[in-house]
Design a protein around this motif. Structure first.
Motif, PDB file in Angstrom:
ATOM      1  N   LEU A 158       0.608   8.186  20.143  1.00 35.12           N
ATOM      2  CA  LEU A 158       1.725   9.112  20.009  1.00 35.12           C
ATOM      3  C   LEU A 158       2.591   8.733  18.823  1.00 35.12           C
ATOM      4  N   VAL A 159       2.840   9.706  17.940  1.00 35.39           N
ATOM      5  CA  VAL A 159       3.800   9.537  16.850  1.00 35.39           C
ATOM      6  C   VAL A 159       5.106  10.183  17.288  1.00 35.39           C
ATOM      7  N   ILE A 160       6.174   9.402  17.292  1.00 34.51           N
ATOM      8  CA  ILE A 160       7.497   9.911  17.653  1.00 34.51           C
ATOM      9  C   ILE A 160       8.325  10.012  16.382  1.00 34.51           C
ATOM     10  N   ASP A 161       8.552  11.228  15.919  1.00 36.58           N
ATOM     11  CA  ASP A 161       9.273  11.562  14.687  1.00 36.58           C
ATOM     12  C   ASP A 161       8.471  11.157  13.445  1.00 36.58           C
ATOM     13  N   THR A 162       8.503  12.039  12.455  1.00 39.65           N
ATOM     14  CA  THR A 162       7.667  11.849  11.265  1.00 39.65           C
ATOM     15  C   THR A 162       8.475  11.615   9.994  1.00 39.65           C
ATOM     16  N   MET A 163       9.786  11.464  10.150  1.00 40.13           N
ATOM     17  CA  MET A 163      10.664  11.047   9.056  1.00 40.13           C
ATOM     18  C   MET A 163      10.746  12.086   7.939  1.00 40.13           C
ATOM     19  N   ASN A 164      10.919  11.648   6.691  1.00 41.27           N
ATOM     20  CA  ASN A 164      11.322  12.543   5.596  1.00 41.27           C
ATOM     21  C   ASN A 164      10.200  13.308   4.898  1.00 41.27           C
ATOM     22  N   GLY A 165       8.977  12.878   5.064  1.00 40.80           N
ATOM     23  CA  GLY A 165       7.867  13.603   4.470  1.00 40.80           C
ATOM     24  C   GLY A 165       7.536  13.252   3.029  1.00 40.80           C
ATOM     25  N   TYR A 166       8.272  12.325   2.424  1.00 39.37           N
ATOM     26  CA  TYR A 166       7.981  11.947   1.038  1.00 39.37           C
ATOM     27  C   TYR A 166       6.666  11.179   0.919  1.00 39.37           C
ATOM     28  N   GLU A 167       6.268  10.518   2.007  1.00 38.35           N
ATOM     29  CA  GLU A 167       5.047   9.723   2.000  1.00 38.35           C
ATOM     30  C   GLU A 167       4.190  10.121   3.199  1.00 38.35           C
ATOM     31  N   ASN A 168       2.877  10.011   3.046  1.00 37.73           N
ATOM     32  CA  ASN A 168       1.950  10.521   4.044  1.00 37.73           C
ATOM     33  C   ASN A 168       1.925   9.626   5.284  1.00 37.73           C
ATOM     34  N   ASN A 201      12.103   3.906   4.118  1.00 38.28           N
ATOM     35  CA  ASN A 201      13.039   3.564   3.045  1.00 38.28           C
ATOM     36  C   ASN A 201      14.460   3.362   3.547  1.00 38.28           C
ATOM     37  N   GLY A 202      14.624   2.920   4.787  1.00 36.37           N
ATOM     38  CA  GLY A 202      15.942   2.702   5.358  1.00 36.37           C
ATOM     39  C   GLY A 202      16.698   3.969   5.674  1.00 36.37           C
ATOM     40  N   GLU A 203      16.034   5.124   5.589  1.00 35.31           N
ATOM     41  CA  GLU A 203      16.698   6.414   5.779  1.00 35.31           C
ATOM     42  C   GLU A 203      16.396   7.047   7.131  1.00 35.31           C
ATOM     43  N   ALA A 204      15.280   6.716   7.714  1.00 36.69           N
ATOM     44  CA  ALA A 204      14.882   7.271   9.005  1.00 36.69           C
ATOM     45  C   ALA A 204      13.800   6.387   9.600  1.00 36.69           C
ATOM     46  N   THR A 205      13.666   6.461  10.924  1.00 36.76           N
ATOM     47  CA  THR A 205      12.695   5.633  11.625  1.00 36.76           C
ATOM     48  C   THR A 205      11.818   6.493  12.524  1.00 36.76           C
ATOM     49  N   GLY A 206      10.513   6.258  12.446  1.00 40.07           N
ATOM     50  CA  GLY A 206       9.558   6.870  13.363  1.00 40.07           C
ATOM     51  C   GLY A 206       8.835   5.773  14.125  1.00 40.07           C
ATOM     52  N   MET A 234       0.825  -1.204   0.000  1.00 38.62           N
ATOM     53  CA  MET A 234       0.000   0.000   0.000  1.00 38.62           C
ATOM     54  C   MET A 234       0.867   1.265   0.000  1.00 38.62           C
ATOM     55  N   PHE A 235       1.903   1.247   0.830  1.00 40.49           N
ATOM     56  CA  PHE A 235       2.821   2.381   0.898  1.00 40.49           C
ATOM     57  C   PHE A 235       4.182   1.944   0.359  1.00 40.49           C
ATOM     58  N   GLU A 236       4.759   2.775  -0.487  1.00 42.13           N
ATOM     59  CA  GLU A 236       5.996   2.398  -1.170  1.00 42.13           C
ATOM     60  C   GLU A 236       7.233   2.576  -0.294  1.00 42.13           C
ATOM     61  N   ARG A 237       7.256   3.633   0.498  1.00 46.72           N
ATOM     62  CA  ARG A 237       8.456   3.946   1.274  1.00 46.72           C
ATOM     63  C   ARG A 237       8.389   3.455   2.715  1.00 46.72           C
ATOM     64  N   ILE A 238       7.288   3.740   3.381  1.00 45.97           N
ATOM     65  CA  ILE A 238       7.199   3.478   4.814  1.00 45.97           C
ATOM     66  C   ILE A 238       6.728   2.050   5.070  1.00 45.97           C
ATOM     67  N   LYS A 239       7.584   1.284   5.728  1.00 46.19           N
ATOM     68  CA  LYS A 239       7.261  -0.089   6.096  1.00 46.19           C
ATOM     69  C   LYS A 239       7.061  -0.165   7.605  1.00 46.19           C
ATOM     70  N   VAL A 240       6.009  -0.845   8.018  1.00 48.97           N
ATOM     71  CA  VAL A 240       5.624  -0.907   9.425  1.00 48.97           C
ATOM     72  C   VAL A 240       5.972  -2.272  10.015  1.00 48.97           C
ATOM     73  N   LYS A 241       6.552  -2.229  11.208  1.00 46.90           N
ATOM     74  CA  LYS A 241       6.856  -3.463  11.939  1.00 46.90           C
ATOM     75  C   LYS A 241       6.275  -3.353  13.350  1.00 46.90           C
ATOM     76  N   LYS A 242       5.477  -4.322  13.744  1.00 51.68           N
ATOM     77  CA  LYS A 242       4.908  -4.338  15.090  1.00 51.68           C
ATOM     78  C   LYS A 242       5.936  -4.913  16.061  1.00 51.68           C
ATOM     79  N   LEU A 243       6.284  -4.127  17.085  1.00 53.20           N
ATOM     80  CA  LEU A 243       7.303  -4.560  18.040  1.00 53.20           C
ATOM     81  C   LEU A 243       6.703  -5.208  19.281  1.00 53.20           C
ATOM     82  N   ASN A 244       5.551  -4.737  19.706  1.00 57.06           N
ATOM     83  CA  ASN A 244       4.788  -5.392  20.776  1.00 57.06           C
ATOM     84  C   ASN A 244       3.323  -4.983  20.626  1.00 57.06           C
TER      85      ASN A 244
END
Length: 252
Positions: free
Chosen positions: A35-45, A20-25, A1-11
């Protein structure tokens, strides 16, 4: 669905968002708020990404003012950040590519609301303490998720700490600031930093602290060059020998 942002459930309530391997939120979901902690590069919504995971009211906190942590704010109405990083954020928000992209898509940065050391965020069943850590930037913060014993550190504590930037503090000041927060090693078991793929052990903060102390003591003798987009500086290895503090000589 999203090309850049990949989601991983940690708990059960922490999600890692890799841009895209460039930043993590991160997304932390409580009973009443998320709570969203950091919003990364802004290329994707990133707002749309978050909304696939929760429909709770949202709060956004930026750990510091660098572009790869704040540019995704354009998809939200407001964001919180330590005011000591306002000038850093202002400088990055003036990058020509970002200004032109915002104009093209009719987007703009929302206002920053202040957050400071000692503040507490209550998400309902989950609470996060704000902990100041000037170093990488003047207004860097960490967030301690008490119930899960997880410390979110942005770029202030990681395996490749940049201290060569104009806005970075002197290394002696960083060491002093790290010493002030060493108590967190008794209150957290894990670290999630701004370029992580998984949780790090809390021992990373001790390894970094000792690495900074060693760098100051040795004055960087024998350290190799570090090439980055801003030029050539130095790097001091610490911990497992694969982690490094990148610094300029004038920070010693």
């Amino acid at each position: 669905m999203f090309e850049r942002i990949k989601v991983k459930k940690l708990n059960d309530h922490i999600y890692l968002m890799d841009d895209n391997g460039e930043a993590t939120g991160y997304l932390v979901i409580g009973d009443k708020k998320a709570l969203v902690i950091d919003t990364m590069n802004g290329y994707e919504n990133v707002y749309e990404v978050v909304r696939t995971l929760t429909d709770l009211p949202l709060m956004v906190v930026n750990t510091h003012g660098h572009c790869d942590h704040i540019f995704g704010n354009i998809y939200f109405d407001e964001a919180y950040m330590n005011p000591d990083d306002n000038e850093v954020a202002k400088e990055h928000m003036a990058f020509q590519e970002f200004v032109e992209a915002c104009k093209k898509h009719n987007l703009h940065m929302p206002p920053f609301k202040p957050i400071k050391d000692g503040d507490v965020i209550d998400l309902g069943g989950l609470t996060l303490d704000i902990i100041s850590l000037p170093g990488h930037t003047p207004g860097g913060i960490c967030l301690l998720l008490k119930e899960d014993r997880v410390l979110f550190t942005g770029d202030g504590i990681n395996h490749g700490l940049w201290m060569q930037l104009n806005e970075s503090k002197m290394l002696k000041e960083l060491l002093n600031n790290l010493d002030k927060i060493m108590y967190v090693t008794k209150e957290a078991d894990y670290i999630l930093h701004g370029h992580a793929q998984e949780m790090d052990n809390i021992s990373l903060i001790t390894a970094l602290r000792d690495g900074v102390a060693d760098l100051i003591e040795t004055k960087g003798e024998g350290d190799k060059d570090y090439e980055w987009f801003g030029g050539v500086d130095k790097q001091h290895l610490f911990g497992d020998g694969k982690s490094a503090i990148c610094y300029s000589i004038d920070k010693l």
